[in-house]
Scaffold this active site. Structure first.
Site, mmCIF file in Angstrom:
data_model
loop_
_atom_site.group_PDB
_atom_site.id
_atom_site.type_symbol
_atom_site.label_atom_id
_atom_site.label_comp_id
_atom_site.label_asym_id
_atom_site.label_seq_id
_atom_site.Cartn_x
_atom_site.Cartn_y
_atom_site.Cartn_z
ATOM 1 N N ASP A 4 -9.146 -7.806 7.507
ATOM 2 C CA ASP A 4 -9.370 -9.188 7.945
ATOM 3 C C ASP A 4 -9.954 -9.291 9.342
ATOM 4 O O ASP A 4 -10.145 -10.395 9.865
ATOM 5 C CB ASP A 4 -8.068 -9.988 7.862
ATOM 6 C CG ASP A 4 -6.977 -9.463 8.804
ATOM 7 O OD1 ASP A 4 -7.153 -8.350 9.361
ATOM 8 O OD2 ASP A 4 -5.959 -10.151 8.975
ATOM 9 N N GLU A 34 1.035 9.246 17.898
ATOM 10 C CA GLU A 34 0.516 9.880 19.114
ATOM 11 C C GLU A 34 0.805 8.994 20.324
ATOM 12 O O GLU A 34 0.342 7.853 20.384
ATOM 13 C CB GLU A 34 -0.999 10.114 18.988
ATOM 14 C CG GLU A 34 -1.382 11.144 17.942
ATOM 15 C CD GLU A 34 -0.822 12.521 18.248
ATOM 16 O OE1 GLU A 34 -0.767 12.895 19.438
ATOM 17 O OE2 GLU A 34 -0.416 13.218 17.297
#
Length: 295
Positions: A214, A267
Protein backbone atom coordinates in the site's frame (compact mmCIF):
# COMPACT_ATOMS: atom_id res chain seq x y z
CA UNK A 1 13.50 -23.84 -17.96
CA UNK A 2 12.77 -22.45 -14.51
CA UNK A 3 15.95 -21.35 -12.77
CA UNK A 4 16.30 -20.47 -9.09
CA UNK A 5 18.99 -19.97 -6.49
CA UNK A 6 18.23 -21.00 -2.90
CA UNK A 7 20.24 -19.02 -0.33
CA UNK A 8 20.14 -21.11 2.81
CA UNK A 9 21.01 -19.83 6.25
CA UNK A 10 23.78 -22.01 7.65
CA UNK A 11 21.63 -23.01 10.64
CA UNK A 12 19.18 -24.74 8.28
CA UNK A 13 21.75 -26.55 6.15
CA UNK A 14 21.00 -29.89 7.77
CA UNK A 15 17.23 -29.78 7.20
CA UNK A 16 16.46 -33.17 5.69
CA UNK A 17 12.93 -32.24 4.59
CA UNK A 18 14.31 -29.35 2.59
CA UNK A 19 16.98 -31.55 1.02
CA UNK A 20 14.28 -33.95 -0.16
CA UNK A 21 12.18 -31.04 -1.47
CA UNK A 22 15.14 -29.65 -3.44
CA UNK A 23 15.73 -33.07 -4.99
CA UNK A 24 12.07 -33.35 -5.99
CA UNK A 25 12.10 -29.97 -7.73
CA UNK A 26 15.25 -30.88 -9.64
CA UNK A 27 13.58 -34.08 -10.83
CA UNK A 28 10.72 -31.91 -12.11
CA UNK A 29 13.19 -30.05 -14.31
CA UNK A 30 13.83 -26.99 -12.15
CA UNK A 31 17.42 -25.77 -12.36
CA UNK A 32 17.88 -25.12 -8.65
CA UNK A 33 21.23 -23.99 -7.25
CA UNK A 34 21.86 -23.98 -3.48
CA UNK A 35 24.23 -21.72 -1.55
CA UNK A 36 24.77 -21.67 2.23
CA UNK A 37 25.62 -18.51 4.19
CA UNK A 38 28.36 -18.40 6.80
CA UNK A 39 28.49 -14.73 7.77
CA UNK A 40 26.78 -11.41 7.11
CA UNK A 41 27.33 -10.29 3.53
CA UNK A 42 27.20 -13.79 2.03
CA UNK A 43 23.56 -13.42 1.02
CA UNK A 44 24.19 -10.24 -0.95
CA UNK A 45 27.06 -11.90 -2.82
CA UNK A 46 24.85 -14.86 -3.67
CA UNK A 47 22.14 -12.52 -4.96
CA UNK A 48 24.72 -11.07 -7.34
CA UNK A 49 25.64 -14.60 -8.39
CA UNK A 50 21.96 -15.36 -9.08
CA UNK A 51 21.81 -12.36 -11.41
CA UNK A 52 24.95 -13.51 -13.21
CA UNK A 53 23.39 -16.96 -13.64
CA UNK A 54 20.20 -15.44 -15.03
CA UNK A 55 17.99 -16.91 -12.29
CA UNK A 56 14.28 -16.14 -12.33
CA UNK A 57 13.98 -16.44 -8.56
CA UNK A 58 16.15 -15.99 -5.47
CA UNK A 59 14.82 -17.99 -2.51
CA UNK A 60 15.51 -17.00 1.08
CA UNK A 61 15.79 -20.13 3.22
CA UNK A 62 15.87 -18.97 6.82
CA UNK A 63 14.22 -16.61 9.28
CA UNK A 64 13.32 -12.92 9.15
CA UNK A 65 16.98 -11.83 9.19
CA UNK A 66 17.84 -13.94 6.13
CA UNK A 67 14.79 -12.65 4.26
CA UNK A 68 15.76 -9.10 5.21
CA UNK A 69 19.29 -9.38 3.86
CA UNK A 70 18.19 -10.93 0.56
CA UNK A 71 15.30 -8.52 0.04
CA UNK A 72 17.58 -5.55 0.71
CA UNK A 73 20.13 -6.85 -1.79
CA UNK A 74 17.42 -7.31 -4.43
CA UNK A 75 16.14 -3.76 -3.87
CA UNK A 76 19.54 -2.35 -4.76
CA UNK A 77 19.67 -4.11 -8.16
CA UNK A 78 18.75 -2.58 -11.47
CA UNK A 79 15.55 -3.86 -13.04
CA UNK A 80 14.61 -6.48 -14.02
CA UNK A 81 15.30 -8.12 -10.69
CA UNK A 82 14.88 -11.79 -9.75
CA UNK A 83 11.70 -12.54 -7.83
CA UNK A 84 11.96 -13.25 -4.09
CA UNK A 85 10.81 -16.65 -2.80
CA UNK A 86 10.65 -17.63 0.86
CA UNK A 87 11.21 -20.94 2.67
CA UNK A 88 10.76 -20.18 6.41
CA UNK A 89 13.36 -21.93 8.57
CA UNK A 90 13.82 -19.49 11.45
CA UNK A 91 12.64 -19.47 15.06
CA UNK A 92 9.76 -17.00 14.78
CA UNK A 93 9.24 -16.67 10.99
CA UNK A 94 7.13 -13.58 11.64
CA UNK A 95 7.03 -12.28 8.07
CA UNK A 96 6.36 -15.65 6.46
CA UNK A 97 3.67 -16.52 9.00
CA UNK A 98 1.85 -13.22 8.50
CA UNK A 99 1.99 -13.82 4.73
CA UNK A 100 0.44 -17.31 5.17
CA UNK A 101 3.49 -18.94 3.59
CA UNK A 102 3.53 -22.67 4.45
CA UNK A 103 6.00 -23.69 7.13
CA UNK A 104 6.49 -27.16 5.60
CA UNK A 105 9.67 -26.99 3.43
CA UNK A 106 8.19 -28.94 0.51
CA UNK A 107 5.13 -26.71 0.18
CA UNK A 108 7.10 -23.52 0.79
CA UNK A 109 9.69 -24.41 -1.85
CA UNK A 110 7.00 -25.18 -4.41
CA UNK A 111 5.37 -21.79 -3.74
CA UNK A 112 8.76 -20.04 -3.86
CA UNK A 113 9.49 -21.44 -7.31
CA UNK A 114 6.07 -21.52 -8.99
CA UNK A 115 3.86 -19.15 -6.99
CA UNK A 116 2.42 -15.94 -8.34
CA UNK A 117 4.76 -12.95 -8.08
CA UNK A 118 3.33 -9.87 -6.37
CA UNK A 119 4.93 -6.43 -6.21
CA UNK A 120 5.61 -5.49 -2.58
CA UNK A 121 7.09 -2.61 -0.59
CA UNK A 122 10.28 -2.46 1.45
CA UNK A 123 11.34 0.14 3.99
CA UNK A 124 14.69 1.92 3.84
CA UNK A 125 16.35 3.44 6.91
CA UNK A 126 18.88 6.28 6.65
CA UNK A 127 19.34 5.57 2.92
CA UNK A 128 21.26 2.31 3.39
CA UNK A 129 19.50 -0.12 5.75
CA UNK A 130 16.34 -2.06 4.90
CA UNK A 131 13.53 -4.02 6.48
CA UNK A 132 10.81 -6.08 4.86
CA UNK A 133 8.83 -6.86 8.01
CA UNK A 134 9.21 -4.47 10.92
CA UNK A 135 11.39 -2.08 12.87
CA UNK A 136 10.88 -2.20 16.62
CA UNK A 137 12.22 0.22 19.20
CA UNK A 138 12.09 0.60 22.96
CA UNK A 139 11.36 -2.39 25.16
CA UNK A 140 10.32 -4.45 22.13
CA UNK A 141 13.85 -4.21 20.78
CA UNK A 142 15.34 -5.42 24.04
CA UNK A 143 13.05 -8.45 24.04
CA UNK A 144 13.88 -9.52 20.48
CA UNK A 145 17.63 -8.86 20.66
CA UNK A 146 18.28 -10.23 24.16
CA UNK A 147 16.20 -13.44 24.14
CA UNK A 148 18.71 -16.29 24.70
CA UNK A 149 19.34 -18.59 21.76
CA UNK A 150 18.73 -21.67 23.92
CA UNK A 151 15.30 -20.35 24.88
CA UNK A 152 14.47 -19.70 21.23
CA UNK A 153 15.54 -23.20 20.25
CA UNK A 154 13.49 -24.81 23.00
CA UNK A 155 10.29 -22.79 22.80
CA UNK A 156 10.22 -21.14 19.37
CA UNK A 157 8.34 -17.87 18.93
CA UNK A 158 6.72 -17.94 22.39
CA UNK A 159 10.22 -17.58 23.86
CA UNK A 160 10.19 -13.85 23.06
CA UNK A 161 7.02 -13.34 25.07
CA UNK A 162 8.28 -15.38 28.03
CA UNK A 163 11.59 -13.54 28.05
CA UNK A 164 9.70 -10.24 27.90
CA UNK A 165 7.72 -11.12 31.01
CA UNK A 166 10.95 -12.02 32.79
CA UNK A 167 12.41 -8.64 31.88
CA UNK A 168 9.50 -6.44 33.02
CA UNK A 169 11.76 -5.04 35.73
CA UNK A 170 13.80 -3.33 33.01
CA UNK A 171 10.87 -1.30 31.63
CA UNK A 172 12.20 2.08 30.59
CA UNK A 173 10.70 4.45 28.05
CA UNK A 174 12.64 6.18 25.27
CA UNK A 175 12.24 9.96 24.89
CA UNK A 176 11.90 10.86 21.20
CA UNK A 177 10.18 13.02 18.59
CA UNK A 178 8.50 11.49 15.53
CA UNK A 179 7.41 13.45 12.47
CA UNK A 180 5.79 12.50 9.18
CA UNK A 181 3.29 13.89 6.66
CA UNK A 182 0.54 15.57 8.76
CA UNK A 183 1.84 13.76 11.84
CA UNK A 184 3.86 14.90 14.84
CA UNK A 185 4.38 13.28 18.22
CA UNK A 186 6.81 13.88 21.07
CA UNK A 187 7.05 12.02 24.34
CA UNK A 188 8.16 8.85 26.08
CA UNK A 189 7.59 5.63 24.13
CA UNK A 190 7.74 2.22 25.75
CA UNK A 191 7.39 0.27 22.50
CA UNK A 192 7.71 1.60 18.94
CA UNK A 193 6.58 -0.54 16.04
CA UNK A 194 7.03 0.53 12.42
CA UNK A 195 5.43 -2.14 10.31
CA UNK A 196 5.55 -3.08 6.68
CA UNK A 197 4.44 -6.48 8.01
CA UNK A 198 2.23 -6.97 11.06
CA UNK A 199 3.97 -9.08 13.68
CA UNK A 200 7.30 -9.43 15.48
CA UNK A 201 8.74 -11.14 18.52
CA UNK A 202 7.32 -14.55 17.69
CA UNK A 203 3.75 -13.66 16.70
CA UNK A 204 2.94 -10.44 18.57
CA UNK A 205 0.78 -8.30 16.25
CA UNK A 206 2.40 -4.96 16.89
CA UNK A 207 1.11 -3.37 13.66
CA UNK A 208 -2.11 -5.28 12.92
CA UNK A 209 -3.29 -3.08 10.03
CA UNK A 210 -0.06 -3.03 8.00
CA UNK A 211 -0.03 -4.08 4.34
CA UNK A 212 3.02 -4.82 2.19
CA UNK A 213 1.70 -3.26 -1.03
CA UNK A 214 0.00 0.00 0.00
CA UNK A 215 3.01 2.33 -0.05
CA UNK A 216 2.62 3.01 3.68
CA UNK A 217 4.08 1.94 7.01
CA UNK A 218 1.98 1.53 10.13
CA UNK A 219 3.48 3.38 13.07
CA UNK A 220 2.27 2.14 16.45
CA UNK A 221 3.46 3.59 19.74
CA UNK A 222 2.84 2.35 23.24
CA UNK A 223 3.38 5.39 25.43
CA UNK A 224 4.87 5.31 28.90
CA UNK A 225 1.68 6.08 30.87
CA UNK A 226 0.49 3.16 33.00
CA UNK A 227 3.54 1.18 31.90
CA UNK A 228 2.86 -2.30 33.20
CA UNK A 229 -0.92 -2.53 32.59
CA UNK A 230 -0.61 -1.17 29.05
CA UNK A 231 2.23 -3.48 28.19
CA UNK A 232 0.43 -6.58 29.42
CA UNK A 233 -2.92 -5.68 27.84
CA UNK A 234 -1.34 -4.93 24.50
CA UNK A 235 0.71 -8.14 24.32
CA UNK A 236 -1.82 -10.57 25.76
CA UNK A 237 -5.17 -9.22 24.53
CA UNK A 238 -4.10 -6.87 21.71
CA UNK A 239 -6.47 -4.27 23.18
CA UNK A 240 -6.59 -0.71 21.96
CA UNK A 241 -6.38 1.93 24.68
CA UNK A 242 -5.57 5.56 25.22
CA UNK A 243 -1.86 4.79 25.51
CA UNK A 244 -1.54 3.52 21.93
CA UNK A 245 -0.85 5.99 19.10
CA UNK A 246 -1.27 4.75 15.52
CA UNK A 247 -0.67 6.29 12.08
CA UNK A 248 -0.09 5.18 8.47
CA UNK A 249 2.76 7.08 6.81
CA UNK A 250 4.91 6.90 3.64
CA UNK A 251 7.88 8.17 5.62
CA UNK A 252 8.79 9.29 9.13
CA UNK A 253 11.70 10.83 10.97
CA UNK A 254 12.66 9.93 14.54
CA UNK A 255 14.94 12.12 16.65
CA UNK A 256 16.12 11.35 20.18
CA UNK A 257 18.40 13.19 22.63
CA UNK A 258 20.21 9.92 23.33
CA UNK A 259 21.11 6.79 21.40
CA UNK A 260 18.18 4.56 20.51
CA UNK A 261 18.33 1.08 19.05
CA UNK A 262 15.89 -0.20 16.45
CA UNK A 263 15.66 -3.84 15.50
CA UNK A 264 15.29 -4.13 11.71
CA UNK A 265 14.03 -7.69 11.13
CA UNK A 266 16.53 -8.88 13.70
CA UNK A 267 19.43 -6.55 12.87
CA UNK A 268 20.08 -3.79 15.47
CA UNK A 269 20.71 -0.22 14.34
CA UNK A 270 21.71 2.43 16.90
CA UNK A 271 21.66 6.21 16.53
CA UNK A 272 19.97 9.48 17.46
CA UNK A 273 18.29 10.17 14.11
CA UNK A 274 16.41 7.85 11.78
CA UNK A 275 14.63 8.54 8.51
CA UNK A 276 12.43 5.64 7.47
CA UNK A 277 10.76 5.64 4.07
CA UNK A 278 8.74 3.24 1.97
CA UNK A 279 10.09 1.98 -1.35
CA UNK A 280 6.74 1.19 -2.97
CA UNK A 281 6.48 -1.92 -5.18
CA UNK A 282 10.28 -2.17 -5.22
CA UNK A 283 10.58 -5.97 -5.48
CA UNK A 284 8.38 -8.92 -6.39
CA UNK A 285 7.70 -11.81 -4.03
CA UNK A 286 6.00 -15.17 -4.63
CA UNK A 287 3.07 -15.26 -2.21
CA UNK A 288 0.03 -17.48 -1.67
CA UNK A 289 -3.31 -16.26 -3.06
CA UNK A 290 -4.70 -15.88 0.48
CA UNK A 291 -1.85 -13.63 1.71
CA UNK A 292 -3.38 -11.38 4.36
CA UNK A 293 -0.73 -8.68 3.95
CA UNK A 294 -1.85 -7.79 0.41
CA UNK A 295 -4.39 -5.00 0.05
Amino acid sequence: MTTALLILNGKGAGNEELRVAVGAQRKEGVELTVRVTWEYGDAARYVAEAVALGCDTVIAGGGDGTINEIAGALAQLEEPRPVLGIVPLGTANDFATACNIPLAPEQALLLAIKGRAEAIDLARVNDKHYFINMATGGFGTRITTETPEKLKAALGGVSYFIHGLLRLDTLKADRCEIKGPDFSWEGDALVIGIGNGRQAGGGQQICPEALINDGLLQLRLLTSEELLPSFLRSLINNEENKNIVSAHLPWLEITAPHDMTFNLDGEPLTGKQFRIEVLANIIQCRLPPHCELLG
